[in-house]
Each structure stands twice: as structure tokens, then as C-alpha cells.
Design an enzyme around this catalytic site. Structure first.
Site, PDB file in Angstrom:
ATOM      1  N   GLY A 143      52.093 -31.572  17.933  1.00 56.34           N
ATOM      2  CA  GLY A 143      52.631 -32.267  16.785  1.00 56.34           C
ATOM      3  C   GLY A 143      52.247 -33.737  16.821  1.00 56.34           C
ATOM      4  CB  CYS A 144      51.772 -36.230  14.143  1.00 56.67           C
ATOM      5  SG  CYS A 144      53.222 -35.906  13.107  1.00 56.67           S
ATOM      6  CE1 TYR A 145      57.373 -39.745  13.807  1.00 53.44           C
ATOM      7  CE2 TYR A 145      57.970 -37.601  12.893  1.00 53.44           C
ATOM      8  CZ  TYR A 145      57.898 -38.980  12.764  1.00 53.44           C
ATOM      9  OH  TYR A 145      58.332 -39.598  11.610  1.00 53.44           O
ATOM     10  CB  THR A 147      50.153 -36.735  19.791  1.00 49.17           C
ATOM     11  OG1 THR A 147      49.825 -35.360  19.569  1.00 49.17           O
ATOM     12  CG2 THR A 147      48.934 -37.457  20.343  1.00 49.17           C
TER      13      THR A 147
END
Length: 336
Positions: A143-145, A147
Site C-alpha cells: 500500500g502507499c501509506y 511504503t
């Protein structure tokens, strides 16, 4: 030269995949799927990709003939198509949350879907799983968060120099996807900062599960929506449990990420900027400040659509096929 398919190519992450792969010397895009835009040229949806001559197609998984497929599909949808792709001898990088969790109960609790086709996947954060990714048939793109958060926390967790951790992350509106919602509608999000899913966001358990492989810290996570297009700024708060200096922490990070092509450790006290990583696959980590109460503050900055999604997905593909890790994704950020 390998053949690439992208399922869900009309969204933001699909567009970024097309942007990177169009310049990759070892890939040929053979399928870019979209039900909504079937038959339309790529540039009708992604106007910056006018030199791409392919068109969107409404293809079923068994109609794709590729060496690797990126599934840029919604949560709950990937699990319905990934097993068939694997059975047809295609490697897969999945950008949804369907295969990120080791614990399926956690996935089902926070995503609300029953995992109907559990398949073993490698968690696609190259900084911790590089060798496993090289041998994988299925990579679950983080997921972006998570990472930005995991990269900001790993060294202090691995060294056991802090107690529990509080993560405050702020994301640009593109993280909400291409379809407008009430929260992401411009008049509602402009000139405002809005925390949401304050203690229940699905990326919190993902961060906790992956960091637990390195230490026993409890992790609390709260996301915010901010009125920018791209980027995630993550601020990590923790309390040190031994007498250390800011410079010691910074040196620990430099050693931990030594040789990593996409992680840059800033000077002590230097704050990362979203503009420094915008459009790039780089993560900048900085601050390393300790206050009089022993609170250690570390901050990271990534582009949510690149290091937080499609750039990292291409990085994983490069590892899976033995290409140069940085191929087609080693550009600097767009500052200012």
C-alpha cells in the site's frame, strides 16, 4: 523482451504503469484493459501518453498472452483473476490489497472481503524482500501509506531503540483514485486537512504486520487527506529507550539503507519535501530530531502513485526478470 499486460489501465496507477513501461527497453505492452474505454486510444484517457499507439481493450484474463500482468484492480477484484493468470504461466504484480497480508483474518476484517482464492505471494517491498521477489510468481505490491511508513520505521524497529510508535501520514488526493468522491471533490478538500479512519484505516494493520517481522513495537496509524495532487508525507513519533543522539539515529539509517537505489537519507534536521520526490520512485527520509522528553521524530516523503504504487510495481518486475533494478524508473523528482 517480455510481454506485459495491464488489467485496469485507465486509472491513475494504470497510467503511471504505461508511462514507465513505454520507456522500458525490455518490455512490450501487449494489453491495456478497460471495460469503460474499450476501443479508445490510450491518450484519450491519459493525454500525456500520445506516443502510445495501443488502445484499451475489454479482455478477459484468459484472452491475455503475456509474460507478466499488472493487476491495477480494486480490492476484492484481483483475487477473482490472479489465480487464472498464474495458472496460465504468467507472473503477476498485484496492486490491490488482496494478497498483502500473511494473516487472512486481518485482511477480511479490514477490507471486508472473503479471500476466496488464497495464493502465496511475496510482499513487494524491495528493501526487505529483494531476494524473495526475484523468485516470485506473484508479488503483492505494498500500500502507499505502508511504503512510506515502513521505510521510515524499519531501522529503529530492527535496532529496538524505541518504544511504541505513532505514525501520522498526509496524502495527496490522487490516493483516492480517479473516481471523485464526496471527500475528494475539490470544494470539499481544498484549503483543508482532514483526518479519516482515524484509528481503523486498513493500512494500519499492514504496517503493523510487516514491522512485526523486525521487532515487537505496537504501531498506531492515522491518515490525513491534504489538498495536493501527489505525495505522502509521513511523520513518525516514538520514544527512545536508551541514551542515543540524533546523529546516531541518522547513521543507523544510512547503514541500514546503504546501497538502496531509491532510499535517500537526509541530513539530521533536514525535512523531506513532497516536491523533491514528486513523479519519482524515490523515498526521502529525514528529521531524526530528539526532543527534551526523548521523543524521536522521523519523516519520510514519497510519491503515492510511484514509490507508493506503480513505480514500485515496475521495480518488482525488474527484480522478477533480472533486469537492472532502476530501469525506466530512475528519474529525480519535480521540484518546484
Amino acid at each position: 523482451m517480455i510481454k506485459i499486460g495491464i488489467i485496469g489501465a485507465s486509472g491513475y496507477t494504470g497510467g503511471e504503469l504505461l508511462r514507465f513501461l513505454n520507456n522500458h527497453p525490455e518490455t512490450e505492452i501487449v494489453a491495456a484493459t478497460s471495460r469503460k474505454y474499450d476501443g479508445q486510444s490510450i491518450y484519450k484517457v491519459h493525454p500525456h501518453l500520445r506516443d502510445l499507439e495501443i488502445k484499451f481493450e475489454n479482455l478477459k484474463p484468459n484472452e491475455i498472452d503475456a509474460d507478466l500482468v499488472f493487476t491495477a484492480t480494486p480490492h476484492g477484484a484481483s483475487m477473482k483473476i490472479v489465480p487464472e493468470l498464474l495458472e496460465n504461466d504468467m507472473k503477476v504484480v498485484d496492486l490491490s490489497g488482496d494478497y498483502r497480508f500473511d494473516n487472512l483474518d486481518t485482511y477480511e476484517k479490514y477490507y471486508g472481503y472473503k479471500q476466496i482464492n488464497p495464493v502465496k505471494a511475496v510482499y513487494g517491498l524491495p528493501e526487505i524482500n529483494r531476494e524473495l521477489i526475484k523468485e516470485a510468481d506473484l508479488v503483492a505490491n505494498p500500500g502507499c501509506y505502508p511504503t512510506g511508513a515502513i521505510l521510515a520505521c524499519l531501522p529503529i524497529v530492527a535496532e529496538s531503540i524505541v518504544e511504541n510508535i505513532v505514525i501520522d501520514s498526509k496524502s495527496g488526493v490522487s490516493g483516492a483514485g480517479v473516481t471523485p468522491t464526496e471527500a475528494s471533490h475539490y470544494p470539499n478538500c481544498s484549503d483543508s486537512i482532514s483526518p479519516y479512519a482515524v484509528t481503523t484505516h486498513r493500512h494500519g494493520p499492514e504496517i503493523q504486520e510487516k514491522l512485526a517481522k523486525f521487532g515487537n513495537n505496537k504501531v498506531s496509524f492515522t491518515p490525513h487527506l491534504v489538498p495536493v495532487i501527489r505525495g505522502i508525507m509521513t511523520t513518525v513519533h516514538s520514544f527512545i529507550n536508551e541514551d542515543i543522539t540524533s546523529e546516531y539515529v541518522r547513521e543507523s539509517y544510512s547503514e541500514f539503507y546503504d546501497g538502496e537505489p531509491f532510499v535517500t537519507i537526509l541530513e539530521t534536521g533536514e525535512v523531506p519535501r513532497l516536491s523533491s520526490v514528486r513523479g519519482s520512485n524515490h523515498c526521502h527520509i529525514g528529521c531524526f530530531d530528539i526532543d527534551d522528553n526523548g521523543r524521536l521524530v522521523i519523516a519520510s516523503a514519497i510519491d503515492n502513485l510511484v514509490k507508493g504504487a506503480s513505480g514500485q510495481a515496475v521495480h518488482n518486475m525488474n527484480l522478477m526478470f533480472g533486469f537492472k533494478e532502476t530501469e525506466s524508473i530512475n528519474m529525480v523528482g519535480l521540484h518546484p
